[in-house]
Design an enzyme around this catalytic site. Structure first.
Site, short mmCIF file in Angstrom:
data_model
loop_
_atom_site.label_atom_id
_atom_site.label_comp_id
_atom_site.label_asym_id
_atom_site.label_seq_id
_atom_site.Cartn_x
_atom_site.Cartn_y
_atom_site.Cartn_z
N SER A 64 0.82 -1.21 0.00
CA SER A 64 0.00 0.00 0.00
C SER A 64 0.86 1.26 0.00
O SER A 64 1.99 1.27 0.50
CB SER A 64 -0.91 0.02 1.23
N1 SAH Z 1 -0.50 -4.56 3.87
C1 SAH Z 1 0.02 -5.18 2.70
C2 SAH Z 1 -1.02 -5.09 1.61
C3 SAH Z 1 -0.96 -6.20 0.67
S1 SAH Z 1 -2.24 -6.14 -0.55
C4 SAH Z 1 1.29 -4.49 2.26
O1 SAH Z 1 1.35 -3.27 2.43
O2 SAH Z 1 2.18 -5.12 1.72
C5 SAH Z 1 -3.52 -7.06 0.23
C6 SAH Z 1 -3.18 -8.45 0.65
O3 SAH Z 1 -4.39 -9.06 1.10
C7 SAH Z 1 -2.65 -9.35 -0.46
O4 SAH Z 1 -1.42 -9.88 -0.05
C8 SAH Z 1 -3.71 -10.44 -0.59
O5 SAH Z 1 -3.19 -11.71 -0.92
C9 SAH Z 1 -4.33 -10.43 0.79
N2 SAH Z 1 -5.67 -11.00 0.88
C10 SAH Z 1 -6.71 -10.89 0.02
N3 SAH Z 1 -7.77 -11.58 0.48
C11 SAH Z 1 -7.39 -12.15 1.66
C12 SAH Z 1 -8.03 -12.99 2.62
N4 SAH Z 1 -9.30 -13.39 2.48
N5 SAH Z 1 -7.33 -13.38 3.70
C13 SAH Z 1 -6.04 -12.99 3.89
N6 SAH Z 1 -5.38 -12.20 3.01
C14 SAH Z 1 -6.04 -11.78 1.92
#
Ligand code: SAH
Length: 215
Positions: free
Chosen positions: A61
């Protein structure tokens, strides 16, 4: 390469300039080396004002969004926090600096090993990560004083409200796949939930039983 100047500039120009004043959040953003959470070829962009790809069609993000969501939780240092969507682990590190313990769930296994490695390297030991469908929360560890969801969902999964302690705060993007609103929900002492819309945003989809179907 010393990124401390880039990090200071990021905090001043992207975060303080947009009105974030919580000093603990600003200090965490000044301390956590964001470049370690992206692949080597993208490290020189790690402090730029946007999200970056981390593989598997997912993104780390934007720094401002990380700061904004974290500040919206108003953490004091005593809280047990649930995070959904570990991804790179960057937001996890920020939360770990500001809360007592972080429970983080990621559905893509490949991310978890990488995130753990960087978090260990930073000697952040108050973190538990598991690979699972985060739309169901983490019932065995509940209730939580704060829940932060880093992926967009059509609705608030019922489990999140159930696992949020009285006085606790949930922050998550809710909307369609293209665009969402950041929603803050506070579990009030009378048992009701106060909802506020804070900001328009664009997150990757929350995929799972209580989110979107696999795309
Ligand atoms: N906070 C992270 C954001 C990653 S993007 C960063 O800054 O790096 C969002 C993440 O949510 C992705 O890695 C995706 O795989 C995860 N995601 C999506 N659906 C999910 C679920 N049901 N349970 C756990 N993770 C999930």
């Amino acid at each position: 390469m010393d990124y401390s100047i880039a990090r200071r500039r990021m905090v001043e120009q992207q975060i303080v300039a947009r009105g974030i004043t919580d000093q603990r959040v600003l200090d965490a953003m000044l301390t956590v080396p964001r470049h370690l959470f992206v692949e080597a070829g993208l490290q020189s962009h790690a402090y730029s004002d946007g999200s970056l790809p981390i593989g598997e069609k997912q993104t780390i993000s934007q720094p401002y969004i990380v700061a904004f969501m974290t500040a919206a939780l108003g953490l004091q240092g005593t809280e047990r926090v649930l995070e959904i969507g570990t991804g790179s682990g960057y937001q996890t590190a920020i939360l770990a600096k500001l809360a007592k313990r972080v429970y983080s769930i990621e559905r893509i296994g490949a991310f978890v090993g990488r995130a753990r490695k960087v978090l260990d390297q930073l000697q952040l030991s108050n973190i538990n990560i598991k690979i699972a469908d985060g739309t169901m929360g983490w019932r065995q560890q509940s209730p939580f004083a704060a829940i932060l969801v880093a992926a967009g969902s059509p609705d608030v999964p019922a489990e999140y409200l159930d696992q949020l302690e009285v006085g606790g705060t949930l922050i998550m993007p809710v909307g369609d796949k293209e665009q969402q609103n950041l929603l803050r929900i506070v579990h009030q002492s009378d048992g009701s939930f106060k909802r506020e819309q804070l900001l328009g945003c664009r997150f990757v989809p929350l995929i799972g039983e209580q989110g979107w179907q696999v795309d």
